[in-house]
Design an enzyme around this catalytic site. Structure first.
Site, mmCIF file in Angstrom:
data_model
loop_
_atom_site.group_PDB
_atom_site.id
_atom_site.type_symbol
_atom_site.label_atom_id
_atom_site.label_comp_id
_atom_site.label_asym_id
_atom_site.label_seq_id
_atom_site.Cartn_x
_atom_site.Cartn_y
_atom_site.Cartn_z
ATOM 1 N N GLY A 1 6.307 2.735 -0.898
ATOM 2 C CA GLY A 1 6.160 1.080 -0.982
ATOM 3 C C GLY A 1 6.898 0.596 -2.273
ATOM 4 C CG ASP B 1 2.184 7.613 -1.154
ATOM 5 O OD1 ASP B 1 3.115 6.648 -1.033
ATOM 6 O OD2 ASP B 1 1.182 7.469 -1.863
ATOM 7 C CE LYS B 2 7.022 5.706 -6.486
ATOM 8 N NZ LYS B 2 6.382 5.764 -7.889
ATOM 9 C CG ASN C 1 -0.871 3.199 1.214
ATOM 10 O OD1 ASN C 1 -1.699 4.183 0.845
ATOM 11 N ND2 ASN C 1 0.359 3.098 0.547
ATOM 12 N NE ARG D 1 10.245 -3.415 -2.848
ATOM 13 C CZ ARG D 1 9.564 -3.813 -3.729
ATOM 14 N NH1 ARG D 1 8.124 -3.401 -3.871
ATOM 15 N NH2 ARG D 1 10.087 -4.208 -4.831
ATOM 16 C CG PHE E 1 -1.273 -7.525 -3.142
ATOM 17 C CD1 PHE E 1 -0.101 -7.729 -3.663
ATOM 18 C CD2 PHE E 1 -1.277 -6.283 -2.051
ATOM 19 C CE1 PHE E 1 1.027 -7.137 -3.512
ATOM 20 C CE2 PHE E 1 -0.051 -5.674 -1.766
ATOM 21 C CZ PHE E 1 0.730 -5.900 -2.387
#
Length: 1205
Positions: A785, A456-457, A915, A886, A646
């Site tokens: 994302g 993940d970033k 996530n 994304r 959100f």
């Protein structure tokens, strides 16, 4: 009895204050703004964390009669008589006194090897097949079973003790008879009971909130025991239940118990009115109440039906690749065992056929029984049956060919390795004091074979500590200049300061102070007001040493929101209080006057002067009792009329507020891709284009962007929203989908105010870690994302992308364009790789153009669900780097599955948020980062650490060590047992295939337990082929694990050949030496036993890389222990071979044979090892020579070789 003290009156509101982390400061106020312009009831708003809103739709399914239960408030007997509810007592223990023995044995015998050894032990109990003593044959298996059972029993005893403490904790329960609250034990709570929980207490069951100490029904809970998150979350009671009595028989109809901790679907019948209940109206068992004096609720799920208990099952265990590969060698050893048994049984049949006539007089083989009056056979059933019996007896004698002790040795080695990884100070995150965690002990060695890393970033490569950097308002970029938050005096409107101030732009500050009557100033005002209002942050007071200054710390789950609210506060829009119905914002502080307030409130203040004066007067009166409020003239109160949090589908968040001037506005913030398409079409295109240009510039700098918008709602529009929202929130079928549809319908036709840019800095050491892994031939894929431009910018910053790389970008919005782009990408990648299509999947690319594949989430929608998967795999496997933008959480898992299903290389996933859980569980190895987004990733992971940079030393150092140690230990265990079996085999061939053994049965049992077991465990834990510094300096050394150089079929075959040679030497040298002597077979057996133990330990000693006192003690201590055991065994007069070892050790020939065995047995291995290391050294051997000679300016050829791909 009332559920709270004074009932909540319509005119009562929470007093303007800031929620303190130490004291709960919500109090009642007597005034509120007039609702004359909006003559209909206000909807109650759901306040919860962003993570919850992401999962809110998961539980919004149909609620049929068969899927629901009825709970009557305060009536435990009348609650749904058709169902039998579980009690609140929980049991996490696995066993009881009656079930421990059978269940534990059943679980242990799930290992096929245990069944094998049990079968061998049973066969040895039969008189016809008895080779060893019955006790000796059972001892090895019994030892393993007893040790494992003792460990399981201790662990279960701890669980029993924990259950007793948990079940006997006290809680206040309402007694319908007396109308008072009385203390009960947790285990006595029943569905329908009304409970009262005080501050800092733990919730005993899943309960629907009826009332709280806060007049608005708000409470704060900490869910660290449930999902690992330490931040506070808001829950609230419905206004309809705030003043209910426990005697009122309200009925709650809720869904059946399920594991979804983020969802709850129910409704409550109150005075004939149906009130909907959702996830924010229930507190789950295990949560702790914080900053709230008390909460009352009704138990709806108890005991094992609570969500935390339904989720308490262990995660599926992963099996290491090395253990899976070991099955192949185990089968080969089984084949060798069958071959040996077949040879012995066939030769035995042939021998019986040739010597059938003389068997009656044979001393060692009695065919006839002459002890009685009747002439009959003595345990002889014919050649055919004897051959079969011989086969089974051979299996008993040669049983240790498959080492039973290997499994225990592996577990002990993994435990030791985990200990040293956990307490490695080089893996300690000093900033958070987070030590490395080993949550799965059975895949340590997989860390040394990783080929693909999926990362993940946000929060993994970056710190996830957001800093507001730039903003675009009305198309104008405000970068902040050189102003600092400390030096810019223009911002000091009030004593309120944020704990994390941000740099401000002087021009923007001037615009907000002096030009709010202009269109540009109005947009700037609306922009920062939106940042202050459109969030779920909870303000808390942080005491300081300066009595004239108070810091506000914003608590919440989203670091992005925290940065935006801090930015708004730094520019003068300070969020001071949040309740379930309104927020208080200090707008531009005490510098603001009545004249200044006119343009801010859109010049409609004259229409409601009495309301404003009333509020100001009331505020002054209230502030007299609290000195911290006396420093500013007034605040702005905004009633929160609606909140759409959100979610990943809309990629937006919106809030509907009523301003002090009674206007109703919808503030929206979201991703640019989800905002511009639904904004007003009549907006100034120049402003929009300028905003888009600024957004692109921000993304190229690696900044995270959000677009802010506002829409003013008319009375009719708000009525329509209110009606739709009420209908959606009270429905029982597809509630989440309907609520999302309501949000989509009204989040449109808004005015674009501007955009924000937040910097998420790279974590320390990320570029160096990625560069080291690239040199180690580990492919790093980033799945994020974020926008494509942001991801690419971060890719360059962390050295994932380089200027030499050719980027293959796939951005498609349809199946056809996606298919065409993939075909073009395949052709392009094949041309750049300069290799035929057939070989590109297996080639080791070293001298070619580096490539990077960049693909967005919309393209992955078509690629992962269609036949395009194969094309995507062909492109991705060639590229050096893959960057997916994304990406949804399930797409992350799908990308890992794409690789796992097609190649045998090991995969590793690393992430920090909820996530990332799906990809962490999908990968062969999952690593969680203890970051800013909770602990869901850590709880789902196999290993956990503080920062990404520790991944490089974890893989390159500990992964390499673990793999090298474990592979050697496995091969050594095969070798040492096979040597012993072959010695027994040679003796059987010389003993007329009678399965008699010269080695005592106790020596056979102790060989794998005492004589040779400890040294291999010590070496597996402590030995290091290379130092940490060398492994970090030369990451290329990691490739040996990827290519299985330390454990493969070739090495196994060579080991078996060496085993055969050494067994021949050990058996035949003493046989030849003592051919004409008078020693018996027991003395010869003792010599063979000592020779094999000394030889296998010297063999191990020759392979040790780093000696220490523990290694010396284990190797030489085991040899000494063998001699002592042989002396003790032969000193027992009733055992076979009494005094045999003394007879043979007194002769000089014994010591000469022992020396000859060592020299002859080790000579071929020593010669072969010397030749290979001199003429064909591998990288590890070269690196060891560099370490040994400390040659800084040494052999450049060797250094060049280590540095080559």
């Amino acid at each position: 009895m009332a559920l709270q003290g004074p009932p909540t009156l319509p005119q009562q509101e929470a007093r303007p204050s800031v929620s303190s982390s130490h004291h709960h400061r919500h109090r009642s106020s007597r005034y509120q703004f007039s609702l004359d312009n909006i003559n209909f009831p206000l909807p109650f708003i759901r306040h919860g964390s962003r993570a919850e809103s992401e999962r809110f739709a998961a539980s919004q399914r149909e609620l049929h009669d068969s899927d629901s239960r009825n709970v009557i408030l305060g009536d435990t007997d009348g609650s749904d008589p058709h169902l039998e509810f579980a009690g609140n007592a929980v049991r996490t223990a696995k066993y009881s006194l009656l079930t421990f023995l059978p269940r534990n044995l059943f679980e242990q015998f799930h290992r096929v090897s245990y069944i094998y050894f049990l079968a061998i032990a049973v066969l040895n109990q039969l008189p016809q097949l008895a080779v060893f003593g019955r006790g000796a044959s059972i001892l090895p298996l019994a030892f393993v079973l007893v040790v494992t059972a003792a460990k399981d029993a201790y662990e279960d005893w701890r669980r029993h003790r924990s259950d007793r403490i948990e079940n006997n904790r006290p809680v206040s329960v309402h007694d319908p008879c007396t109308g008072q609250f009385c203390s009960k034990r947790w285990k006595d709570v029943r569905v329908g009971d009304v409970l009262k929980v005080s501050d800092d207490e733990t919730i005993p069951c899943d309960m629907v909130i009826l009332s709280t100490s806060d007049p608005s029904g708000l409470c704060y809970v900490q869910t660290i025991n449930l999902d690992g998150e330490s931040n506070l979350k808001t829950r609230y009671a419905k206004q309809e239940t705030m003043s209910r009595l426990a005697s009122d028989k309200c009925v709650i109809r809720c869904e059946e118990p399920n594991r979804n901790i983020y969802g709850f679907l129910a409704n409550m019948e109150v005075d004939g009115k149906r009130v909907s209940l959702g996830p924010s109206n229930i507190i789950l068992r295990g949560c702790e109440l914080k900053n709230t004096a008390w909460v009352m609720g009704v138990a709806v799920y108890t005991g094992n039906e609570t969500k935390v208990m339904l989720n308490s099952s262990d995660a599926p265990s992963k099996r290491s690749r090395l253990e899976t590969q070991m099955n192949r060698e185990t089968l080969l050893l089984s084949a060798i065992l069958i071959a040996l048994c077949s040879v012995v049984s066939i030769c035995s049949g042939i021998w019986l056929g040739k010597h059938g006539d003389g068997l009656e007089l044979a001393q060692f083989f009695r065919k006839r029984d002459y002890s009685g009056d009747v002439d009959r056979n003595y345990n002889y059933y014919g050649i055919g049956i004897q051959v079969f019996f011989t086969f089974l007896m051979s299996a008993i004698v040669f049983q240790i060919m498959i080492p039973i002790s290997l499994y225990i040795s592996m577990e002990m080695v993994r435990l030791g390795q985990s200990y040293f990884m956990t307490w490695d100070s080089n893996l300690l995150d000093e900033s958070s004091k987070s030590w490395f965690q080993c949550r799965a002990l059975n895949i340590n060695e997989d860390l040394g074979q990783i080929k693909y890393v999926f990362s993940d970033k946000t929060g993994t490569l970056t710190e996830n500590k957001m800093e507001f950097r730039r903003t675009s308002i009305w198309g104008i970029d405000y970068s902040g200049g050189n102003a600092s938050s400390q030096d810019n005096n223009e911002l000091h409107y009030t004593i309120w300061k944020t704990k994390k101030p941000v740099k401000t732009d002087p021009d923007l500050v001037k615009l907000l102070r002096n030009e709010t009557d202009t269109e540009h100033g109005r947009q700037a005002y609306e922009f920062f007001l939106a940042l202050a209002c459109c969030n779920t942050m909870i303000p808390q007071v942080v005491e300081t040493s300066d009595p004239n200054e108070t810091l506000i710390d914003y608590q919440g789950e989203s670091p992005d929101e925290q940065a935006l609210v801090n930015a708004a506060a730094s520019y003068g829009f300070v969020l001071m209080e949040r309740t379930s119905g309104h927020i208080i914002v200090d707008v531009l502080g005490e510098k603001q006057s009545s004249k200044d307030f006119e343009p801010i409130c859109s010049k409609v203040i004259q229409s409601v002067p009495s309301s404003i004066s009333l509020l100001l007067h009331a505020t002054k009166l209230l502030n007299q009792s609290s000195p911290i409020f006396n420093s500013y003239e007034y605040n702005c109160r905004f009633d929160v009329l609606g909140l759409h949090e959100f979610d990943s589908d809309r990629k937006r968040m919106s809030v509907i507020i009523r301003c002090p001037d009674n206007t109703v506005k919808l503030f929206v913030k979201g991703a640019d891709t989800s905002m511009f398409g639904v904004a007003q079409k009549s907006l100034d295109l120049k402003v929009i284009d300028a905003t888009k240009i600024n957004l692109e510039a921000y993304s190229c700098l690696g900044l995270r962007t959000l677009v802010i918008g506002v829409r003013k709602l008319s009375r009719n529009e708000f009525k329509a929203w209110h009606s739709a929202y009420e209908n959606a929130s009270t429905t029982l079928i597809g509630r989440g989908k309907l609520l999302r549809a309501v949000a989509v319908d009204f989040e449109r036709n808004f005015e674009i105010l501007g955009a924000s840019a937040i910097e998420d800095k790279l974590q320390q050491g990320v570029p160096e870690a990625i560069e080291s892994m690239r040199k180690a031939d580990i492919r790093v894929w980033v799945l994020t994302g974020d926008k494509q431009e942001t991801a690419i910018s971060i890719g360059y910053s962390c050295k994932l992308l380089t200027s030499e790389m050719t980027q293959i970008v796939i951005n498609s919005n349809s199946r056809e364009t996606c298919k065409k782009s993939l075909h073009d990408a395949v052709a392009m990648s094949c041309n750049l790789a300069e290799m035929p299509t057939e070989s590109r999947l297996s080639s080791s690319v070293s001298s070619r153009v580096p490539m990077a594949l960049i693909v967005d989430g919309s393209s992955l929608v078509y690629m992962l669900e269609t036949e395009l998967q194969e094309e995507l795999f062909k492109v991705a496997i060639i590229c050096d780097v893959v960057l997916c933008c994304r990406v949804a959480p399930l797409q992350k898992a799908g990308i890992i599955a794409l690789i796992k299903d097609r190649i045998d290389d090991l995969t590793l996933a690393i992430g920090d948020g909820a996530n990332d859980v799906s990809m962490i569980q999908m990968a062969d190895v999952g690593i969680g980062i203890s970051g800013q987004e909770g602990r869901q990733a850590v709880m789902a992971s196999d290993f956990a650490m503080g920062q990404f940079r520790f991944l490089a030393p974890l893989l390159l150092v500990h992964g390499h060590w673990n793999y090298q140690r474990m592979t050697y230990m496995i091969l050594y265990n095969f070798y040492r047992n096979a040597v012993f079996v072959f010695i027994l085999f040679w003796y059987v061939l010389y003993a007329a295939y009678s399965l008699t053994t010269a080695v005592t049965e106790w020596s056979s049992v102790l060989y794998s337990i005492i004589y040779t077991a400890l040294p291999t465990i010590i070496i597996g834990i402590f030995d290091k082929d290379l130092s940490r510094e060398t492994l970090i300096k030369y990451p290329q050394l990691y490739r040996s694990g990827q290519m299985n150089k330390s454990y493969n079929l070739k090495l196994f075959n060579i080991t078996m050949l060496d085993t055969v040679w050494q067994s021949v030497v050990i058996f035949f040298i003493p046989c030849v030496a003592y051919t004409h002597s008078g020693i018996d077979e027991s003395s010869l057996g003792d010599l063979w036993t000592l020779a094999v133990v000394v030889l296998v330990n010297i063999h191990l000693a020759m392979d040790v890389f780093r000696w220490n006192w523990i290694t010396h003690a284990s190797i030489w201590g085991c040899i000494a222990a063998t001699i002592i055991c042989e002396i003790v065994i032969d000193s027992v007069w009733f055992l076979p071979g009494y005094w045999a070892v003394f007879n043979v050790m007194r002769t000089g020939l014994f010591w000469l044979c022992l020396l000859g065995v060592l020299v002859a047995g080790m000579l071929p291995r020593f010669v072969m090892k010397a030749l290979i290391q001199h003429f064909m050294p591998n990288d590890i051997q070269i690196a060891r020579e560099l370490e040994k000679f400390r040659n800084v300016n040494g052999d450049s050829t060797s250094r060049r070789r280590l540095s080559q791909p």
